[in-house]
Write a protein that holds these residues in place. Structure first.
Motif, PDB file in Angstrom:
ATOM      1  N   LEU A  38       0.830  -1.202   0.000  1.00 46.88           N
ATOM      2  CA  LEU A  38       0.000   0.000   0.000  1.00 46.88           C
ATOM      3  C   LEU A  38       0.868   1.257   0.000  1.00 46.88           C
ATOM      4  N   ASP A  39       1.942   1.237   0.770  1.00 41.05           N
ATOM      5  CA  ASP A  39       2.837   2.399   0.820  1.00 41.05           C
ATOM      6  C   ASP A  39       3.495   2.650  -0.537  1.00 41.05           C
ATOM      7  N   GLU A  40       3.839   1.563  -1.236  1.00 39.77           N
ATOM      8  CA  GLU A  40       4.420   1.719  -2.572  1.00 39.77           C
ATOM      9  C   GLU A  40       3.419   2.379  -3.520  1.00 39.77           C
ATOM     10  N   PHE A  41       2.186   1.922  -3.463  1.00 36.21           N
ATOM     11  CA  PHE A  41       1.148   2.484  -4.334  1.00 36.21           C
ATOM     12  C   PHE A  41       0.876   3.946  -3.982  1.00 36.21           C
ATOM     13  N   ILE A  42       0.775   4.231  -2.692  1.00 36.55           N
ATOM     14  CA  ILE A  42       0.510   5.604  -2.254  1.00 36.55           C
ATOM     15  C   ILE A  42       1.634   6.529  -2.697  1.00 36.55           C
ATOM     16  N   LEU A  43       2.879   6.076  -2.565  1.00 40.22           N
ATOM     17  CA  LEU A  43       4.026   6.880  -2.998  1.00 40.22           C
ATOM     18  C   LEU A  43       3.945   7.188  -4.487  1.00 40.22           C
ATOM     19  N   ALA A  44       3.616   6.169  -5.284  1.00 42.28           N
ATOM     20  CA  ALA A  44       3.528   6.354  -6.737  1.00 42.28           C
ATOM     21  C   ALA A  44       2.396   7.316  -7.095  1.00 42.28           C
ATOM     22  N   LEU A  45       1.223   7.122  -6.483  1.00 45.53           N
ATOM     23  CA  LEU A  45       0.079   7.976  -6.793  1.00 45.53           C
ATOM     24  C   LEU A  45       0.329   9.409  -6.331  1.00 45.53           C
ATOM     25  N   ARG A  46       0.953   9.552  -5.176  1.00 48.34           N
ATOM     26  CA  ARG A  46       1.281  10.891  -4.670  1.00 48.34           C
ATOM     27  C   ARG A  46       2.236  11.598  -5.642  1.00 48.34           C
ATOM     28  N   SER A  47       3.234  10.885  -6.109  1.00 49.19           N
ATOM     29  CA  SER A  47       4.215  11.468  -7.020  1.00 49.19           C
ATOM     30  C   SER A  47       3.564  11.937  -8.316  1.00 49.19           C
ATOM     31  N   VAL A  48       2.717  11.080  -8.902  1.00 50.53           N
ATOM     32  CA  VAL A  48       2.057  11.435 -10.166  1.00 50.53           C
ATOM     33  C   VAL A  48       1.082  12.587  -9.946  1.00 50.53           C
ATOM     34  N   ALA A  49       0.345  12.567  -8.836  1.00 51.59           N
ATOM     35  CA  ALA A  49      -0.622  13.629  -8.551  1.00 51.59           C
ATOM     36  C   ALA A  49       0.074  14.972  -8.380  1.00 51.59           C
ATOM     37  N   GLU A  50       1.203  14.979  -7.694  1.00 50.41           N
ATOM     38  CA  GLU A  50       1.931  16.229  -7.505  1.00 50.41           C
ATOM     39  C   GLU A  50       2.457  16.767  -8.834  1.00 50.41           C
ATOM     40  N   ARG A  51       2.856  15.871  -9.731  1.00 50.09           N
ATOM     41  CA  ARG A  51       3.286  16.296 -11.070  1.00 50.09           C
ATOM     42  C   ARG A  51       2.109  16.901 -11.837  1.00 50.09           C
ATOM     43  N   ALA A  52       0.927  16.286 -11.692  1.00 56.09           N
ATOM     44  CA  ALA A  52      -0.265  16.796 -12.379  1.00 56.09           C
ATOM     45  C   ALA A  52      -0.677  18.154 -11.828  1.00 56.09           C
ATOM     46  N   LYS A  53      -0.527  18.345 -10.530  1.00 52.61           N
ATOM     47  CA  LYS A  53      -0.870  19.630  -9.930  1.00 52.61           C
ATOM     48  C   LYS A  53       0.131  20.715 -10.346  1.00 52.61           C
ATOM     49  N   ALA A  54       1.357  20.289 -10.639  1.00 52.15           N
ATOM     50  CA  ALA A  54       2.381  21.248 -11.050  1.00 52.15           C
ATOM     51  C   ALA A  54       2.361  21.500 -12.555  1.00 52.15           C
ATOM     52  N   GLY A  55       1.514  20.776 -13.277  1.00 45.52           N
ATOM     53  CA  GLY A  55       1.402  20.990 -14.719  1.00 45.52           C
ATOM     54  C   GLY A  55       2.507  20.343 -15.531  1.00 45.52           C
ATOM     55  N   ASP A  56       3.040  19.229 -15.062  1.00 40.48           N
ATOM     56  CA  ASP A  56       4.108  18.514 -15.772  1.00 40.48           C
ATOM     57  C   ASP A  56       3.562  17.985 -17.103  1.00 40.48           C
ATOM     58  N   VAL A  57       3.970  18.608 -18.207  1.00 40.76           N
ATOM     59  CA  VAL A  57       3.408  18.264 -19.520  1.00 40.76           C
ATOM     60  C   VAL A  57       3.809  16.868 -19.973  1.00 40.76           C
ATOM     61  N   SER A  58       4.849  16.288 -19.389  1.00 47.11           N
ATOM     62  CA  SER A  58       5.252  14.940 -19.809  1.00 47.11           C
ATOM     63  C   SER A  58       4.166  13.916 -19.497  1.00 47.11           C
ATOM     64  N   LEU A  59       3.278  14.234 -18.541  1.00 45.47           N
ATOM     65  CA  LEU A  59       2.187  13.312 -18.237  1.00 45.47           C
ATOM     66  C   LEU A  59       1.200  13.209 -19.398  1.00 45.47           C
ATOM     67  N   LYS A  60       1.134  14.232 -20.248  1.00 46.38           N
ATOM     68  CA  LYS A  60       0.182  14.211 -21.352  1.00 46.38           C
ATOM     69  C   LYS A  60       0.531  13.149 -22.389  1.00 46.38           C
ATOM     70  N   SER A  61       1.783  12.693 -22.392  1.00 45.85           N
ATOM     71  CA  SER A  61       2.180  11.649 -23.340  1.00 45.85           C
ATOM     72  C   SER A  61       2.502  10.332 -22.646  1.00 45.85           C
ATOM     73  N   ALA A  62       2.262  10.267 -21.337  1.00 44.72           N
ATOM     74  CA  ALA A  62       2.502   9.013 -20.624  1.00 44.72           C
ATOM     75  C   ALA A  62       1.477   7.961 -21.088  1.00 44.72           C
ATOM     76  N   PRO A  63       1.829   6.668 -20.997  1.00 45.45           N
ATOM     77  CA  PRO A  63       3.051   6.119 -20.421  1.00 45.45           C
ATOM     78  C   PRO A  63       4.221   6.125 -21.411  1.00 45.45           C
ATOM     79  N   HIS A  64       5.429   6.273 -20.882  1.00 46.55           N
ATOM     80  CA  HIS A  64       6.628   6.273 -21.697  1.00 46.55           C
ATOM     81  C   HIS A  64       7.390   4.956 -21.626  1.00 46.55           C
ATOM     82  N   PHE A  65       7.121   4.152 -20.591  1.00 46.36           N
ATOM     83  CA  PHE A  65       7.908   2.943 -20.400  1.00 46.36           C
ATOM     84  C   PHE A  65       7.099   1.662 -20.562  1.00 46.36           C
ATOM     85  N   ALA A  66       5.883   1.774 -21.027  1.00 44.83           N
ATOM     86  CA  ALA A  66       5.056   0.597 -21.267  1.00 44.83           C
ATOM     87  C   ALA A  66       5.379   0.003 -22.637  1.00 44.83           C
ATOM     88  N   PRO A  67       4.937  -1.229 -22.901  1.00 41.89           N
ATOM     89  CA  PRO A  67       5.177  -1.811 -24.224  1.00 41.89           C
ATOM     90  C   PRO A  67       4.603  -0.980 -25.363  1.00 41.89           C
TER      91      PRO A  67
END
Length: 516
Positions: A466-495
């Motif tokens: 659960l802590d791993e998931f929360i850390l990941a979701l928190r990180s992505v959410a903070e990027r979205a709140k900061a307007g990180d444009v790289s999220l608009k083309s995610a995922p970058h590391f999936a097949p």
């Protein structure tokens, strides 16, 4: 670059703006893989076969007139093909499925072993009844547990899934009204209920009317009472509801519905949150389907056909389908077969399906129940609620929780896209989670919350996970709140990079066609 005789060329996946391109499309041990039709050829096989002798056909002129068109592969190519594809898939053995409303929890391997025992794995529905008494005893034992855990009078085991169970429950309700010469036309469905509820009611020929929710995300009791009348056949309610909240007025709802001669149908998809703690029958529920894959850990989807037993109150029990298990006057649980229906269930509406149900689901569910016992099931539901509240409170100040002020949630934590930077949306967070190695949560459901993100961690995830998931979701959410444009083309590391989901839905390619 041509790879083989079929002319297939690899599609090089996008892996971020700075990722090096490769000639093969492979990235380390994540190997690119074409369709099986593009690897093999239809005019070869993986083994050498002698020419077959000419024999007289026994197909009565129905012999295949043209090649079947399947590719021939060697054994290594076949094994590698499916192994490579499996590495591009996500499964519960890799990490959690935080899908809200789906309860995608771990299926204990003990259950799988039991389902594969001789006599369970090879039982056939057309066997003589005298040879399957053990299987019938297992079905009846599971039925006993379902009746006891829900506080209901009987259970129909034949429905194959949740929606099939909803249909069964509404057919019982319709039969009960018709038996007293009181055919009704309306089914009320709160907006916090599951989306299949109104669809099932409409399928049964009822007119569906919506009941609004309060600002707290629960059924508006006064609005419901004001709509009740002699034309209402039933109310279909989900409890806990799709906002992850317990309907506190459930008993009052049941009393009001019964006062006008209608019935209460409860969607049991979220029973996992209350099993062992709340008995729906004590709250005035007349019919409820139980998703064995959600609450009692049978395979979800790929292990089907599924099972969605429907428990019925004493008022609806006489109208249940056959075969049927009911509580007798002496308190015993008894399986009612077709040969004694005239004596015991003359008002049954008939059959939902030809046979008892899916034996593999029944054995797995019973193994889960018996290995936990009543106390263990109670602990499991408590752990599911605890895990959801841990996720909810751990993300305070990062993601907006529309009903966070209403108090603790049940088994699901609900968030919205409120507070994200302009241009950022729920889907960007979901795609960003894929880059973090997690399956996304349920998106845009329930519909009553804009940009909804519904997380159900289940009881089978440890605090470490659960802590791993929360850390990941928190990180992505903070990027979205900061307007990180790289999220608009995610995922970058999936097949595969982000797909055009609108085009995929409107112009699906459902079959392979040779380009030649």
């Amino acid at each position: 670059m041509t790879i083989n005789q079929s002319g297939w060329k690899p599609e090089v996946p996008v892996a971020g703006p700075d990722a090096p391109m490769t000639a093969t499309g492979n990235r380390g041990l994540m190997l690119e893989e074409p369709l099986i039709f593009e690897i093999g050829a239809t005019d070869v096989t993986g083994v050498d076969l002698d020419a077959l002798p000419t024999v007289q056909s026994r197909l009565g002129g129905l012999d295949r007139a043209s090649p079947i068109g399947l590719p021939g592969l060697s054994e290594p190519d076949t094994v590698r093909h499916y192994t490579r594809l499996s590495r591009q898939n996500y499964g519960i053995d890799l990490g959690p499925f935080p899908l809200g409303s789906c309860t995608m929890k771990h299926n204990p391997r003990l259950n799988e072993k039991v389902a594969r025992l001789p006599g369970f794995a090879d039982v056939h529905p057309l066997q003589p009844q005298s040879t399957v008494q053990g299987a019938l005893a297992v079905i009846n034992e599971l039925a006993f547990w379902l009746i006891e855990l829900t506080g209901m009078h009987g259970v129909a085991m034949t429905p194959k899934a949740g929606a099939h169970g909803e249909l069964c429950g509404l057919l019982c309700i319709r039969a009960a009204h018709e038996a007293r010469g009181d055919a009704r036309s309306v089914v009320l469905v709160p907006e916090s209920a599951h989306g299949t509820n109104p669809a099932t009611a409409a399928f049964c020929g009822y007119r569906v009317e919506n009941i609004p929710a309060t600002a707290e995300g629960r059924v508006d009791l006064e609005a419901l009472k004001s709509r009740l009348g002699p034309d209402v056949a039933a109310v279909m309610i989900t409890n806990p509801n799709t906002c992850g909240l317990f309907e506190r007025d459930m008993k009052a709802i049941g009393d009001a519905v019964h006062a006008v001669g209608a019935y209460v149908y409860c969607d049991g998809a979220n029973f996992n949150a209350i099993v062992g703690r709340v008995r729906p029958g004590d709250l005035g529920v007349d019919a409820m389907h139980i998703n064995l894959h959600k609450t009692f850990s049978t395979p979800h989807g790929g292990g089907g056909p599924g099972a969605g037993p429907v428990v019925l109150s004493e008022a609806l029990a006489p109208f249940g389908p056959l075969p049927y298990t009911a509580r007798m006057a002496d308190g015993s649980i008894h399986l009612i077969e077709e040969e004694n229906v005239g004596e015991e269930m003359p008002q049954s509406f008939g059959r939902m399906s030809a046979f008892h149900g899916q034996m593999g689901m029944f054995t797995r569910a019973l193994a889960y129940i018996l290995s936990h016992g009543a106390d263990g099931l109670r602990q499991a539901s408590g752990d599911a609620v605890l895990a959801a509240n841990y996720v909810l409170r751990s993300l305070e100040g990062v993601l907006h929780a529309p009903f966070g002020a209403s108090g603790p949630c049940m088994h699901e934590a609900l968030f919205s896209d409120d507070g994200l930077a302009e241009g950022m949306s729920t889907i960007d967070i979901a795609k960003g989670l894929i880059d973090e190695g997690f399956h996304p949560m349920t998106m845009y459901f329930p519909l009553v919350v804009h940009g909804a993100m519904l997380v159900e961690p289940t009881e089978s995830e440890s605090k470490v996970r659960l802590d791993e998931f929360i850390l990941a979701l928190r990180s992505v959410a903070e990027r979205a709140k900061a307007g990180d444009v790289s999220l608009k083309s995610a995922p970058h590391f999936a097949p595969r990079a982000r797909l055009d989901e609108t085009r995929a839905a409107r112009s699906p390619v459902l079959a392979w066609k040779n380009a030649d």
